[in-house]
Design a protein around this motif. Structure first.
Motif, PDB file in Angstrom:
ATOM      1  N   LYS A  64      14.224   2.383  15.354  1.00 37.56           N
ATOM      2  CA  LYS A  64      14.288   2.988  14.025  1.00 37.56           C
ATOM      3  C   LYS A  64      13.089   3.916  13.838  1.00 37.56           C
ATOM      4  N   PRO A  65      13.268   4.998  13.082  1.00 37.31           N
ATOM      5  CA  PRO A  65      12.128   5.884  12.831  1.00 37.31           C
ATOM      6  C   PRO A  65      11.108   5.210  11.922  1.00 37.31           C
ATOM      7  N   GLY A  66       9.855   5.524  12.125  1.00 34.41           N
ATOM      8  CA  GLY A  66       8.809   4.973  11.285  1.00 34.41           C
ATOM      9  C   GLY A  66       8.134   3.776  11.919  1.00 34.41           C
ATOM     10  N   ALA A  67       7.514   2.973  11.081  1.00 35.23           N
ATOM     11  CA  ALA A  67       6.786   1.791  11.539  1.00 35.23           C
ATOM     12  C   ALA A  67       7.255   0.583  10.741  1.00 35.23           C
ATOM     13  N   PRO A  68       7.161  -0.610  11.332  1.00 33.68           N
ATOM     14  CA  PRO A  68       7.560  -1.816  10.588  1.00 33.68           C
ATOM     15  C   PRO A  68       6.681  -2.032   9.362  1.00 33.68           C
ATOM     16  N   ILE A  69       7.281  -2.544   8.311  1.00 31.31           N
ATOM     17  CA  ILE A  69       6.527  -2.819   7.086  1.00 31.31           C
ATOM     18  C   ILE A  69       5.407  -3.820   7.363  1.00 31.31           C
ATOM     19  N   ALA A  70       5.589  -4.669   8.367  1.00 29.67           N
ATOM     20  CA  ALA A  70       4.565  -5.645   8.733  1.00 29.67           C
ATOM     21  C   ALA A  70       3.284  -4.961   9.232  1.00 29.67           C
ATOM     22  N   ALA A  71       3.369  -3.690   9.604  1.00 28.66           N
ATOM     23  CA  ALA A  71       2.203  -2.965  10.105  1.00 28.66           C
ATOM     24  C   ALA A  71       1.317  -2.412   8.984  1.00 28.66           C
ATOM     25  N   LEU A  72       1.756  -2.547   7.732  1.00 31.43           N
ATOM     26  CA  LEU A  72       0.926  -2.054   6.625  1.00 31.43           C
ATOM     27  C   LEU A  72      -0.401  -2.802   6.617  1.00 31.43           C
ATOM     28  N   THR A  73      -1.467  -2.078   6.411  1.00 31.36           N
ATOM     29  CA  THR A  73      -2.790  -2.705   6.407  1.00 31.36           C
ATOM     30  C   THR A  73      -3.249  -3.085   5.007  1.00 31.36           C
ATOM     31  N   GLU A  74      -2.577  -2.580   3.986  1.00 29.71           N
ATOM     32  CA  GLU A  74      -2.887  -2.973   2.612  1.00 29.71           C
ATOM     33  C   GLU A  74      -1.605  -3.006   1.799  1.00 29.71           C
ATOM     34  N   LEU A  75      -1.619  -3.820   0.761  1.00 29.39           N
ATOM     35  CA  LEU A  75      -0.433  -3.957  -0.081  1.00 29.39           C
ATOM     36  C   LEU A  75      -0.178  -2.667  -0.846  1.00 29.39           C
ATOM     37  N   PRO A  76       1.088  -2.276  -0.978  1.00 29.89           N
ATOM     38  CA  PRO A  76       1.395  -1.105  -1.802  1.00 29.89           C
ATOM     39  C   PRO A  76       1.248  -1.456  -3.277  1.00 29.89           C
ATOM     40  N   SER A  77       1.141  -0.439  -4.090  1.00 32.20           N
ATOM     41  CA  SER A  77       1.066  -0.656  -5.540  1.00 32.20           C
ATOM     42  C   SER A  77       2.386  -1.257  -6.028  1.00 32.20           C
ATOM     43  N   PRO A  78       2.393  -1.857  -7.206  1.00 31.85           N
ATOM     44  CA  PRO A  78       3.649  -2.402  -7.737  1.00 31.85           C
ATOM     45  C   PRO A  78       4.757  -1.349  -7.829  1.00 31.85           C
ATOM     46  N   ARG A  79       4.403  -0.136  -8.199  1.00 28.07           N
ATOM     47  CA  ARG A  79       5.404   0.928  -8.309  1.00 28.07           C
ATOM     48  C   ARG A  79       6.022   1.248  -6.943  1.00 28.07           C
ATOM     49  N   VAL A  80       5.184   1.337  -5.912  1.00 26.84           N
ATOM     50  CA  VAL A  80       5.663   1.600  -4.557  1.00 26.84           C
ATOM     51  C   VAL A  80       6.480   0.409  -4.060  1.00 26.84           C
ATOM     52  N   GLY A  83       3.568  11.822   1.485  1.00 28.52           N
ATOM     53  CA  GLY A  83       2.628  10.881   0.914  1.00 28.52           C
ATOM     54  C   GLY A  83       3.258   9.666   0.256  1.00 28.52           C
ATOM     55  N   ARG A  84       4.577   9.508   0.369  1.00 35.34           N
ATOM     56  CA  ARG A  84       5.270   8.370  -0.236  1.00 35.34           C
ATOM     57  C   ARG A  84       5.933   7.532   0.834  1.00 35.34           C
ATOM     58  N   LEU A  85       5.836   6.209   0.693  1.00 36.41           N
ATOM     59  CA  LEU A  85       6.529   5.314   1.618  1.00 36.41           C
ATOM     60  C   LEU A  85       8.011   5.250   1.268  1.00 36.41           C
ATOM     61  N   ALA A  86       8.843   5.232   2.293  1.00 34.25           N
ATOM     62  CA  ALA A  86      10.287   5.121   2.094  1.00 34.25           C
ATOM     63  C   ALA A  86      10.874   4.238   3.188  1.00 34.25           C
ATOM     64  N   VAL A  87      11.860   3.431   2.831  1.00 32.43           N
ATOM     65  CA  VAL A  87      12.554   2.591   3.808  1.00 32.43           C
ATOM     66  C   VAL A  87      13.479   3.481   4.621  1.00 32.43           C
ATOM     67  N   THR A  88      13.366   3.407   5.947  1.00 33.84           N
ATOM     68  CA  THR A  88      14.239   4.215   6.805  1.00 33.84           C
ATOM     69  C   THR A  88      15.304   3.387   7.496  1.00 33.84           C
ATOM     70  N   GLY A  89      15.146   2.074   7.531  1.00 37.46           N
ATOM     71  CA  GLY A  89      16.183   1.259   8.151  1.00 37.46           C
ATOM     72  C   GLY A  89      15.754  -0.176   8.350  1.00 37.46           C
ATOM     73  N   ILE A  90      16.748  -0.977   8.700  1.00 40.13           N
ATOM     74  CA  ILE A  90      16.539  -2.385   9.015  1.00 40.13           C
ATOM     75  C   ILE A  90      17.136  -2.611  10.391  1.00 40.13           C
ATOM     76  N   ALA A  91      16.345  -3.131  11.294  1.00 39.61           N
ATOM     77  CA  ALA A  91      16.848  -3.425  12.640  1.00 39.61           C
ATOM     78  C   ALA A  91      17.607  -4.747  12.601  1.00 39.61           C
ATOM     79  N   PRO A  92      18.740  -4.813  13.268  1.00 41.13           N
ATOM     80  CA  PRO A  92      19.515  -6.061  13.266  1.00 41.13           C
ATOM     81  C   PRO A  92      18.834  -7.132  14.103  1.00 41.13           C
ATOM     82  N   ARG A  93      19.072  -8.368  13.734  1.00 41.56           N
ATOM     83  CA  ARG A  93      18.557  -9.504  14.505  1.00 41.56           C
ATOM     84  C   ARG A  93      19.627  -9.955  15.483  1.00 41.56           C
ATOM     85  N   ALA A  94      19.206 -10.400  16.617  1.00 41.30           N
ATOM     86  CA  ALA A  94      20.142 -10.872  17.629  1.00 41.30           C
ATOM     87  C   ALA A  94      20.318 -12.385  17.585  1.00 41.30           C
TER      88      ALA A  94
END
Length: 83
Positions: free
Chosen positions: A5-21, A58-69
């Motif tokens: 999937k394009p982008g990086a996993p949300i688990a890779a965030l180094t700080e919490l996003p704001s409530p709005r984000v 400059g805004r975070l956006a969800v690009t996809g969810i990888a399926p689990r096997a």
């Protein structure tokens, strides 16, 4: 063959996003889940390491969810090698 999937996993965030984000990301996930449901698919769970984000203008956006096997693996029969 599955592609990454394009982008990086949300688990890779180094700080919490704001409530709005966080709300915006939650809405993005809900839209993906609604699309999957409309297509007759079931999302059993969301895992942070499999939710992908990009930073666009400059805004975070969800690009996809990888399926689990896991469900697939559980449904497979054990191989019988004739032993």
């Amino acid at each position: 063959m599955p592609t990454r999937k394009p982008g990086a996993p949300i688990a890779a965030l180094t700080e919490l996003p704001s409530p709005r984000v966080g709300l915006s990301l939650g809405i993005g996930l809900a839209e993906i889940a609604a699309g999957a449901h409309a297509a007759g698919l079931v999302i059993g769970a969301f895992f942070p390491e499999l939710i992908y984000l990009t930073a666009e203008a400059g805004r975070l956006a969800v690009t996809g969810i990888a399926p689990r096997a896991e469900a697939f693996v559980r449904s497979a029969s054990r191989p019988n090698f004739g032993l």
